[in-house]
Design an enzyme around this catalytic site. Sequence first.
Site, PDB file in Angstrom:
ATOM      1  CB  THR A 283      -0.831   0.057   1.288  1.00 39.46           C
ATOM      2  OG1 THR A 283       0.061   0.224   2.375  1.00 39.46           O
ATOM      3  CG2 THR A 283      -1.633  -1.221   1.478  1.00 39.46           C
ATOM      4  CB  THR A 284      -1.165   4.003   0.421  1.00 37.58           C
ATOM      5  OG1 THR A 284      -1.650   3.219   1.507  1.00 37.58           O
ATOM      6  CG2 THR A 284      -2.279   4.899  -0.105  1.00 37.58           C
TER       7      THR A 284
END
Length: 275
Positions: A54-55
Amino acid sequence: MASGFDSPGRLPAFFTTPGSSSFTEFLSAAAPEMLPGGRALPPGSAAEMAPHATTIVAIAAAGGVVLAGDRRATMGNLIASRDIEKVYPADAYSLIGIAGTAGVGLEMIKLFQVELEHYEKIEGTPLTLDGKANRLATMIRGNLGAAMQGLVVVPLFAGFDLDAVDPAKAGRIFSYDVAGGIYAEKDYHAIGSGSLFAKSSLKKRYTPGVSIADAQAMAIEALYDAADDDTATGGPDLSRRIFPIVMTATAEGTHRLGDAETAALAEAIVAQRSV
């Protein structure tokens, strides 16, 4: 995989028979087990078997687009990696970042890079930006079986559209769902577990026509906000000197912001928030 030299001095027919300009289609015929979605998996979920990334955030700016990603990969409640790289150039004018199963995602990025290079060599011209986005959607659909068993990969694709009427608005962003659905995003977007917080940050600061430099700072700040509320997102690590990866795609091509520049932007944001 069938040997490339089974017959003395001769390549198998699929190496010499003219086919489509898609390397993925060639590989699905020659060695399907080499594709991320072509491998047989045991029954049950495999979601906890590999680190997750992520992100990623993307911002359309004046004359291009910015794509940035944090550096953390997690495995359950453990930090599997503090300095993984999730954002890469797809070709000379486009970028790709991944969230989801890190190993499968990184493999898909490399395959996508080869796919675009293979097309350009066979056809003598690069794919359009929409064509690149559609090719990536096809590859995601090919991974659907593995995704249903937990090995989900969701990319974020962005690039400079060489066919755009107005070069100032040539930066475009495409998001995907796990089934290969493709969506053209306007202005900005984020994926991954910290995406809710990153988009909330961008919502407050984004203005159409923002400069590339301001969009770079905005992307780092969005990742900083995401890391503040999402344990799976890594913020700027000042002690270890680990900072987000920030890349741009403009009429001049793709460019990765230097470590010193990224560090300066991140340190300024941290200092501002520490007042």
